[in-house]
Design a protein around this motif. Structure first.
Motif, mmCIF file in Angstrom:
data_model
loop_
_atom_site.group_PDB
_atom_site.id
_atom_site.type_symbol
_atom_site.label_atom_id
_atom_site.label_comp_id
_atom_site.label_asym_id
_atom_site.label_seq_id
_atom_site.Cartn_x
_atom_site.Cartn_y
_atom_site.Cartn_z
ATOM 1 N N LYS A 22 0.869 -1.177 0.000
ATOM 2 C CA LYS A 22 0.000 0.000 0.000
ATOM 3 C C LYS A 22 0.903 1.223 0.000
ATOM 4 N N SER A 25 4.442 1.257 1.611
ATOM 5 C CA SER A 25 4.502 0.200 2.634
ATOM 6 C C SER A 25 4.349 -1.184 2.019
ATOM 7 N N ASN A 58 -3.260 -1.976 6.570
ATOM 8 C CA ASN A 58 -3.614 -0.551 6.661
ATOM 9 C C ASN A 58 -2.994 0.088 7.900
ATOM 10 N N GLU A 59 -3.001 -0.636 9.010
ATOM 11 C CA GLU A 59 -2.416 -0.140 10.255
ATOM 12 C C GLU A 59 -0.912 0.090 10.077
ATOM 13 N N SER A 60 -0.252 -0.835 9.437
ATOM 14 C CA SER A 60 1.182 -0.719 9.192
ATOM 15 C C SER A 60 1.478 0.484 8.303
ATOM 16 N N ALA A 61 0.684 0.674 7.253
ATOM 17 C CA ALA A 61 0.875 1.811 6.348
ATOM 18 C C ALA A 61 0.622 3.126 7.081
ATOM 19 N N ALA A 62 -0.395 3.159 7.945
ATOM 20 C CA ALA A 62 -0.720 4.371 8.693
ATOM 21 C C ALA A 62 0.420 4.760 9.640
ATOM 22 N N LYS A 63 1.157 3.792 10.131
ATOM 23 C CA LYS A 63 2.302 4.057 11.007
ATOM 24 C C LYS A 63 3.518 4.530 10.218
ATOM 25 N N GLY A 64 3.449 4.412 8.899
ATOM 26 C CA GLY A 64 4.560 4.827 8.055
ATOM 27 C C GLY A 64 5.632 3.767 7.897
#
Length: 74
Positions: A22, A25, A58-64
């Motif tokens: 994503k 990420s 999505n959580e991993s991508a949101a954390k950068g």
């Protein structure tokens, strides 16, 4: 169930690796439960597993996070 891809194989329970990307990420999930075609290798995931994979990616991508490798706990 007959495999929808090759039309000859029968998906069997097993574990597989899933890679989701994503943006910048990349998340690699190991030991993901799936039904895997014994002829062509096509993988089928239950709805619950799919939702969990997408939510965690999505959580991993949101954390950068640029790269994350996770073992999917049962």
């Amino acid at each position: 169930m007959i495999c929808l891809t090759c039309k000859t194989g029968t998906p069997q329970p097993g574990l597989t690796t899933v890679v989701l990307e994503k943006g910048p990420s990349l998340v690699i999930f190991k030991e993901v439960p799936a039904r895997i075609c014994d002829t062509c290798g096509e993988r089928y995931f239950d709805g619950e597993i799919t939702e969990r994979l997408l939510a965690e990616a999505n959580e991993s991508a949101a954390k950068g996070n640029e790269l994350e490798i996770k073992r999917l706990a049962a």
